[in-house]
Design an enzyme around this catalytic site. Structure first.
Site, PDB file in Angstrom:
ATOM      1  N   SER A  99       0.831  -1.208   0.000  1.00 26.26           N
ATOM      2  CA  SER A  99       0.000   0.000   0.000  1.00 26.26           C
ATOM      3  C   SER A  99       0.862   1.253   0.000  1.00 26.26           C
ATOM      4  O   SER A  99       2.006   1.238   0.445  1.00 26.26           O
ATOM      5  CB  SER A  99      -0.890   0.016   1.245  1.00 26.26           C
ATOM      6  OG  SER A  99      -1.600  -1.187   1.339  1.00 26.26           O
TER       7      SER A  99
HETATM    8  N1  SAH Z   1      -0.174  -4.736   4.089  1.00 27.73           N
HETATM    9  C1  SAH Z   1       0.396  -5.197   2.868  1.00 27.73           C
HETATM   10  C2  SAH Z   1      -0.606  -5.052   1.758  1.00 27.73           C
HETATM   11  C3  SAH Z   1      -0.635  -6.224   0.884  1.00 27.73           C
HETATM   12  S1  SAH Z   1      -1.988  -6.260  -0.259  1.00 27.73           S
HETATM   13  C4  SAH Z   1       1.664  -4.430   2.547  1.00 27.73           C
HETATM   14  O1  SAH Z   1       1.822  -3.311   3.024  1.00 27.73           O
HETATM   15  O2  SAH Z   1       2.504  -4.942   1.809  1.00 27.73           O
HETATM   16  C5  SAH Z   1      -3.109  -7.381   0.543  1.00 27.73           C
HETATM   17  C6  SAH Z   1      -2.577  -8.723   0.911  1.00 27.73           C
HETATM   18  O3  SAH Z   1      -3.669  -9.504   1.384  1.00 27.73           O
HETATM   19  C7  SAH Z   1      -1.976  -9.515  -0.237  1.00 27.73           C
HETATM   20  O4  SAH Z   1      -0.678  -9.887   0.104  1.00 27.73           O
HETATM   21  C8  SAH Z   1      -2.879 -10.729  -0.370  1.00 27.73           C
HETATM   22  O5  SAH Z   1      -2.222 -11.892  -0.765  1.00 27.73           O
HETATM   23  C9  SAH Z   1      -3.438 -10.845   1.039  1.00 27.73           C
HETATM   24  N2  SAH Z   1      -4.689 -11.587   1.151  1.00 27.73           N
HETATM   25  C10 SAH Z   1      -5.738 -11.619   0.297  1.00 27.73           C
HETATM   26  N3  SAH Z   1      -6.717 -12.403   0.755  1.00 27.73           N
HETATM   27  C11 SAH Z   1      -6.288 -12.889   1.955  1.00 27.73           C
HETATM   28  C12 SAH Z   1      -6.847 -13.764   2.916  1.00 27.73           C
HETATM   29  N4  SAH Z   1      -8.063 -14.297   2.766  1.00 27.73           N
HETATM   30  N5  SAH Z   1      -6.116 -14.041   4.018  1.00 27.73           N
HETATM   31  C13 SAH Z   1      -4.894 -13.511   4.194  1.00 27.73           C
HETATM   32  N6  SAH Z   1      -4.301 -12.680   3.311  1.00 27.73           N
HETATM   33  C14 SAH Z   1      -4.991 -12.374   2.203  1.00 27.73           C
END
Ligand code: SAH
Length: 253
Positions: A99
């Site tokens: 993000s």
């Molecule tokens: N906070 C992270 C944002 C990553 S984007 C950062 O700053 O890098 C959102 C993330 O949620 C992705 O890595 C995706 O794989 C994960 N995600 C999606 N669905 C999910 C689920 N059901 N359980 C756990 N993680 C999930």
């Protein structure tokens, strides 16, 4: 004369030796400008803080200090290092994104964390938001559904020495029952409703922050406070997040 000749005989060797030594000593300074790069990154972080965080209304000094301390460039793929402090999301592999700094700061601020709080994060991704939360709370439990992302995040977080973070690979929809209840829960992927297991694992008075919305439609960043078991919802701003995958997407029975 003899001494001069013998001096001349030896001198080329000495000259080579001297040159080699000089080169060797110069290499760290000239060819691996690690220190220079580091100071560039510190400067980029300050600019990010003033322009994109303070400048856009982030006020919580603890959040600002955490954002200043965490080396965001270590959480992005090497080829994107130069863009690490731009205020935009960046790809981290597996179709996911880290993000943008402003959104990380805003979500952290909305969680209103105390140093004694326990936090659950859904969507570890790069681990960057996890590191920020770990500086603001007592402990962070974070769940990621994509194993390769969780593994990379673990390496970076371990290398930085965080001791109050626990990572798990799995579907965050179900939360982490054994570690709960939590004072705060953050989802970094969007869902159309608050996942019920997560709401159950939130302590009375606790805060849940998430992007609420259907996939491909407009999403809102909301905060739900648990008051007498019921959600008191505040709506903050429009956001664009990847969707929460797994059970939440399965057709309802
Ligand atoms: N906070 C992270 C944002 C990553 S984007 C950062 O700053 O890098 C959102 C993330 O949620 C992705 O890595 C995706 O794989 C994960 N995600 C999606 N669905 C999910 C689920 N059901 N359980 C756990 N993680 C999930």
């Amino acid at each position: 004369m003899n001494t001069i000749i013998s001096f001349l005989k030896v001198s080329p060797k000495l000259v080579y030796l001297f040159c080699a030594l000089a080169l060797f000593l110069q290499i760290p300074g000239r060819y691996t400008p690690a220190a220079e790069r580091e100071s560039g990154e510190i400067a980029a972080r300050r600019t990010m803080l003033d322009r994109d965080l303070r400048g856009r209304g982030i006020k919580d000094e603890r959040v600002l200090a955490a954002m200043e301390a965490v080396p965001r460039h270590l959480f992005v793929p090497d080829r994107l290092r130069d863009s690490a402090y731009d205020d935009r999301p960046l790809p981290i592999g597996a179709g996911q994104t880290i993000s943008q700094p402003y959104v990380v700061a805003l979500m952290s601020e909305l969680l209103a964390l105390k140093a004694t709080d326990t936090v659950l994060e859904i969507g570890t991704g790069s681990g960057y938001q996890t590191a920020i939360l770990a500086r603001l709370a007592a402990s962070v439990s974070s769940i990621e559904i994509v194993p390769s992302l969780a593994e990379r995040a673990k390496k970076v977080l371990d290398a930085l020495g965080y001791k109050n973070i626990e990572l798990k690979i799995g579907d965050g929809f179900f939360g982490w029952e054994e570690r709960g209840p939590f004072d705060a829960i953050l989802l970094t992927a969007a869902a159309p409703t608050i996942p019920e297991p997560l709401w159950r694992q939130l302590r009375e008075g606790g805060r849940l922050v998430m992007p609420l919305g259907e996939e491909g439609k407009s999403q809102r960043l909301i905060r739900a406070r648990k008051s007498a078991g019921q959600p008191v919802i505040e709506d903050f701003t429009a956001v664009l997040f990847v969707p929460l995958r797994g059970a939440v997407q399965e057709p309802r029975r």
